[in-house]
Design a protein around this motif. Structure first.
Motif, PDB file in Angstrom:
ATOM      1  N   VAL A  32      -9.613   2.676  -1.028  1.00  0.00           N
ATOM      2  CA  VAL A  32      -8.653   1.586  -1.145  1.00  0.00           C
ATOM      3  C   VAL A  32      -8.623   0.751   0.127  1.00  0.00           C
ATOM      4  CG1 VAL A  32      -6.174   1.085  -1.328  1.00  0.00           C
ATOM      5  CG2 VAL A  32      -7.251   2.688  -2.918  1.00  0.00           C
ATOM      6  N   GLY A  33      -9.043   1.303   1.235  1.00  0.00           N
ATOM      7  CA  GLY A  33      -9.102   0.567   2.492  1.00  0.00           C
ATOM      8  C   GLY A  33     -10.084   1.239   3.430  1.00  0.00           C
ATOM      9  N   TYR A  34     -10.392   0.574   4.543  1.00  0.00           N
ATOM     10  CA  TYR A  34     -11.306   1.176   5.503  1.00  0.00           C
ATOM     11  C   TYR A  34     -11.161   0.514   6.859  1.00  0.00           C
ATOM     12  CZ  TYR A  34     -14.505  -2.864   5.272  1.00  0.00           C
ATOM     13  OH  TYR A  34     -15.061  -4.113   5.354  1.00  0.00           O
ATOM     14  N   THR A  35     -11.667   1.191   7.880  1.00  0.00           N
ATOM     15  CA  THR A  35     -11.806   0.595   9.209  1.00  0.00           C
ATOM     16  C   THR A  35     -13.271   0.681   9.614  1.00  0.00           C
ATOM     17  OG1 THR A  35     -11.323   2.711  10.328  1.00  0.00           O
ATOM     18  CG2 THR A  35      -9.462   1.226   9.923  1.00  0.00           C
ATOM     19  N   LEU A  36     -13.711  -0.318  10.378  1.00  0.00           N
ATOM     20  CA  LEU A  36     -15.085  -0.370  10.882  1.00  0.00           C
ATOM     21  C   LEU A  36     -15.051  -0.236  12.392  1.00  0.00           C
ATOM     22  CD1 LEU A  36     -18.150  -0.956  10.573  1.00  0.00           C
ATOM     23  CD2 LEU A  36     -17.570  -3.385  10.684  1.00  0.00           C
ATOM     24  N   ASN A  37     -15.777   0.737  12.924  1.00  0.00           N
ATOM     25  CA  ASN A  37     -15.780   1.022  14.355  1.00  0.00           C
ATOM     26  C   ASN A  37     -17.217   1.109  14.847  1.00  0.00           C
ATOM     27  OD1 ASN A  37     -12.705   2.161  14.427  1.00  0.00           O
ATOM     28  ND2 ASN A  37     -13.793   2.969  12.661  1.00  0.00           N
ATOM     29  N   THR A  38     -17.579   0.282  15.835  1.00  0.00           N
ATOM     30  CA  THR A  38     -18.945   0.259  16.352  1.00  0.00           C
ATOM     31  C   THR A  38     -19.030   1.096  17.628  1.00  0.00           C
ATOM     32  OG1 THR A  38     -19.281  -1.955  15.444  1.00  0.00           O
ATOM     33  CG2 THR A  38     -20.833  -1.217  17.126  1.00  0.00           C
ATOM     34  N   ALA A  39     -19.950   2.044  17.641  1.00  0.00           N
ATOM     35  CA  ALA A  39     -20.080   2.961  18.767  1.00  0.00           C
ATOM     36  C   ALA A  39     -20.569   2.244  20.022  1.00  0.00           C
ATOM     37  CB  ALA A  39     -21.046   4.096  18.410  1.00  0.00           C
TER      38      ALA A  39
ATOM     39  N   GLN B 100      -4.309   9.477   8.889  1.00  0.00           N
ATOM     40  CA  GLN B 100      -2.908   9.053   8.835  1.00  0.00           C
ATOM     41  C   GLN B 100      -2.691   7.973   7.775  1.00  0.00           C
ATOM     42  OE1 GLN B 100      -0.673   7.190  12.335  1.00  0.00           O
ATOM     43  NE2 GLN B 100       0.052   9.306  12.367  1.00  0.00           N
ATOM     44  N   ARG B 101      -3.622   7.027   7.665  1.00  0.00           N
ATOM     45  CA  ARG B 101      -3.482   5.975   6.654  1.00  0.00           C
ATOM     46  C   ARG B 101      -3.635   6.537   5.241  1.00  0.00           C
ATOM     47  NH1 ARG B 101      -5.844   0.234   8.873  1.00  0.00           N
ATOM     48  NH2 ARG B 101      -5.080   0.399  11.013  1.00  0.00           N
ATOM     49  N   ALA B 102      -4.552   7.480   5.060  1.00  0.00           N
ATOM     50  CA  ALA B 102      -4.719   8.111   3.743  1.00  0.00           C
ATOM     51  C   ALA B 102      -3.431   8.808   3.326  1.00  0.00           C
ATOM     52  CB  ALA B 102      -5.881   9.095   3.774  1.00  0.00           C
ATOM     53  N   ARG B 103      -2.761   9.428   4.299  1.00  0.00           N
ATOM     54  CA  ARG B 103      -1.494  10.098   4.000  1.00  0.00           C
ATOM     55  C   ARG B 103      -0.397   9.083   3.691  1.00  0.00           C
ATOM     56  NH1 ARG B 103      -0.990  14.506   8.936  1.00  0.00           N
ATOM     57  NH2 ARG B 103      -2.566  15.996   8.214  1.00  0.00           N
ATOM     58  N   GLU B 104      -0.266   8.065   4.524  1.00  0.00           N
ATOM     59  CA  GLU B 104       0.797   7.075   4.355  1.00  0.00           C
ATOM     60  C   GLU B 104       0.698   6.358   3.016  1.00  0.00           C
ATOM     61  OE1 GLU B 104       0.556   4.390   7.610  1.00  0.00           O
ATOM     62  OE2 GLU B 104       1.272   5.828   9.095  1.00  0.00           O
ATOM     63  N   PHE B 105      -0.522   6.011   2.618  1.00  0.00           N
ATOM     64  CA  PHE B 105      -0.711   5.215   1.409  1.00  0.00           C
ATOM     65  C   PHE B 105      -1.070   6.068   0.197  1.00  0.00           C
ATOM     66  CE2 PHE B 105      -2.495   2.076   4.737  1.00  0.00           C
ATOM     67  CZ  PHE B 105      -1.212   1.725   5.127  1.00  0.00           C
ATOM     68  N   ASP B 106      -1.338   7.365   0.418  1.00  0.00           N
ATOM     69  CA  ASP B 106      -1.733   8.289  -0.645  1.00  0.00           C
ATOM     70  C   ASP B 106      -2.926   7.745  -1.422  1.00  0.00           C
ATOM     71  OD1 ASP B 106      -1.724  10.553  -2.221  1.00  0.00           O
ATOM     72  OD2 ASP B 106      -0.242   9.758  -3.642  1.00  0.00           O
ATOM     73  N   VAL B 107      -3.961   7.392  -0.680  1.00  0.00           N
ATOM     74  CA  VAL B 107      -5.171   6.821  -1.278  1.00  0.00           C
ATOM     75  C   VAL B 107      -6.401   7.388  -0.571  1.00  0.00           C
ATOM     76  CG1 VAL B 107      -4.051   4.652  -1.934  1.00  0.00           C
ATOM     77  CG2 VAL B 107      -5.143   4.853   0.324  1.00  0.00           C
TER      78      VAL B 107
ATOM     79  N   LEU C 136       0.828  -1.210   0.000  1.00  0.00           N
ATOM     80  CA  LEU C 136       0.000   0.000   0.000  1.00  0.00           C
ATOM     81  C   LEU C 136       0.861   1.259   0.000  1.00  0.00           C
ATOM     82  CD1 LEU C 136      -2.790  -1.053   2.535  1.00  0.00           C
ATOM     83  CD2 LEU C 136      -2.990  -0.863   0.058  1.00  0.00           C
ATOM     84  N   GLU C 137       2.046   1.190   0.601  1.00  0.00           N
ATOM     85  CA  GLU C 137       2.933   2.353   0.649  1.00  0.00           C
ATOM     86  C   GLU C 137       3.686   2.555  -0.665  1.00  0.00           C
ATOM     87  OE1 GLU C 137       5.366   1.508   4.015  1.00  0.00           O
ATOM     88  OE2 GLU C 137       3.988   2.460   5.455  1.00  0.00           O
ATOM     89  N   SER C 138       3.767   1.510  -1.497  1.00  0.00           N
ATOM     90  CA  SER C 138       4.488   1.612  -2.756  1.00  0.00           C
ATOM     91  C   SER C 138       3.736   2.495  -3.749  1.00  0.00           C
ATOM     92  CB  SER C 138       4.675   0.206  -3.353  1.00  0.00           C
ATOM     93  OG  SER C 138       5.226   0.292  -4.654  1.00  0.00           O
ATOM     94  N   SER C 139       4.487   3.209  -4.582  1.00  0.00           N
ATOM     95  CA  SER C 139       3.870   4.072  -5.595  1.00  0.00           C
ATOM     96  C   SER C 139       3.593   3.326  -6.895  1.00  0.00           C
ATOM     97  CB  SER C 139       4.802   5.262  -5.890  1.00  0.00           C
ATOM     98  OG  SER C 139       6.065   4.799  -6.384  1.00  0.00           O
ATOM     99  N   LEU C 140       4.033   2.069  -6.990  1.00  0.00           N
ATOM    100  CA  LEU C 140       3.886   1.312  -8.232  1.00  0.00           C
ATOM    101  C   LEU C 140       2.487   0.738  -8.463  1.00  0.00           C
ATOM    102  CD1 LEU C 140       7.289  -0.632  -8.366  1.00  0.00           C
ATOM    103  CD2 LEU C 140       6.609   1.372  -9.709  1.00  0.00           C
TER     104      LEU C 140
END
Length: 409
Positions: free
Chosen positions: A134-141, A177-184, A67-71
């Motif tokens: 490209v990815g997601y997290t699921l969090n239940t309140a 933070q994940r959107a920044r790290e993976f640029d997605v 995910l961190e790769s630009s390729l």
């Protein structure tokens, strides 16, 4: 181990030594970081190098490196990120619901999916982020949620000899933070937010939505977190006991409110058939078409009333609940199952276990009366099933309500 292009791994390199990459995580990681082209990483993904080292699902070392790769393309990254995700691919919600949700997300607006219980809000939320991100997290309140669960806060650290404190990301700041790290584009699902105090937990988030360049959190490393347009926020909300008008105006002003209620008859039947085919199949003596007919008659009676009476709906109740019936019957009636020789009883026991308690949980006294009557009628109409347990459970609840009402008189 060598490769044909100096410090870069070509496709022929990884094809020749794939067993090494499958066996040793460090070699696989090196190949990903020094891949010559996307084809190299795609071959490793097709060979399930990530599954071998990271497991069936989750964000491990290998998947993070991909995910961190630009390729890799976003599509290839999706394959890696959603590995092991069993979210159904077929999106069966009404077309207008899908279009409105996608437009809102593409316009940078957070989304709230609301509607009665069992309408598939969480499933649709996951389908949305699979298409848009490209990815997601699921969090239940939970009722104990605070703003720190959304934005982040200070958390005690008990490692070492003494108590210390460190910052901990909330679910939205973690997605940033994940959107920044993976640029997605990265999704964050906040599920069943009515369990928490919405006005309380969303205060800082409202500020961030109004002022997207304002820092909302700072990590121990000094990194600042601002709301990122690549983060797609989707909330789900069960509206069985409240209406949109009862919500804090702050959320209806800042979020796109999208109702998920009725499915088309065709799509609802597709859901029912898929569950019966998958979980029941040929394991029972009665045809699954009979159980399909029961599901439809039950659904219609609850949501729209019965044709032979002047009474309308009992309450709004989604079709997703019937999956539990299919699973129960399939397990109960298989060879060696608890109802292997009593298939006709399994359906009524499933209704008593899954459907009726959920109806009673949201029912007022007049509705309880109608629920009991509804299942007595279904029991008479479907002689191949014994729905007595479902009707009797509703009648016991009705009798208890009558006793309580009498004690107040």
């Amino acid at each position: 181990m060598s490769n044909s292009s100096g410090d870069k791994y070509s496709l022929s390199d990884v094809e020749e030594d794939i067993e090494v990459f499958l066996k040793y995580e460090s070699n696989a990681l090196d190949a990903i970081k020094h891949a010559e082209s996307e084809d190299v990483i795609e071959f490793l993904v097709d060979s399930e190098v990530d599954t071998r080292h990271d497991g069936e699902r989750g964000l491990g070392t290998i998947r993070r490196a991909i995910l961190e790769s630009s390729l890799p393309s976003d599509e290839l990254k999706r394959r890696v990120s959603f590995r092991g995700d069993e979210t159904p691919e077929d999106i069966l919600v009404p077309e207008s619901v899908l279009k409105n949700a996608k437009v809102a997300l593409e316009a940078g607006k957070p989304v709230v999916l609301y509607g009665p219980t069992g309408t598939g809000k969480t499933t649709f939320a996951k389908q949305l982020v699979r298409e848009e991100c490209v990815g997601y997290t699921l969090n239940t309140a939970t009722p104990s949620w605070t703003p720190s669960d959304i934005i982040g806060g200070i958390s005690p650290d008990y490692t070492g000899d003494s108590l210390s404190y460190r910052t901990k990301l909330g679910c939205v700041s973690d997605a940033v933070q994940r959107a920044r790290e993976f640029d997605v584009d990265y999704g964050v699902i906040l599920d069943e937010i009515t369990r928490a105090d919405i006005s309380k937990i969303f205060g800082p988030l409202y500020t961030a939505i109004e002022n997207p360049h304002q820092t909302i959190f700072e990590t121990d490393d000094g990194d600042t977190i601002e709301l990122d347009e690549r983060v797609k926020i989707i909330c789900t909300m069960n509206m069985s006991d409240r209406t949109v008008n009862e919500l804090d105006n702050a959320i209806t002003r800042r979020f796109a409110m999208i109702e998920l209620d009725e499915y088309s008859d065709e799509n609802r039947e597709q859901l029912f058939r898929s569950w019966l085919d998958e979980h029941v199949g040929g394991q029972v003596r009665f045809a699954t078409s009979e159980l399909l007919n029961l599901f439809e008659q039950d659904y219609q009676g609850i949501n729209h009333g019965r044709e032979r009476t002047s009474q309308g709906s009992i309450m709004r109740f989604g079709p997703m609940h019937y999956r539990d019936i299919a699973v129960f019957v399939g397990v109960a009636c298989r060879d060696g199952g608890e109802y292997e020789h009593d298939h006709h009883e399994a359906v009524g026991q499933a209704y008593q276990t899954y459907i009726v308690p959920r109806l009673l949980n949201a029912a007022a006294f007049p509705q309880i009366e109608r629920i009991a009557e509804h299942y007595r009628t279904l029991n008479d109409e479907f002689e191949m099933f014994d729905l007595t347990p479902a009707a009797e459970l509703a009648e016991r609840e009705l009798e208890q309500e009558r006793r309580q009402m009498g004690s107040y008189e």
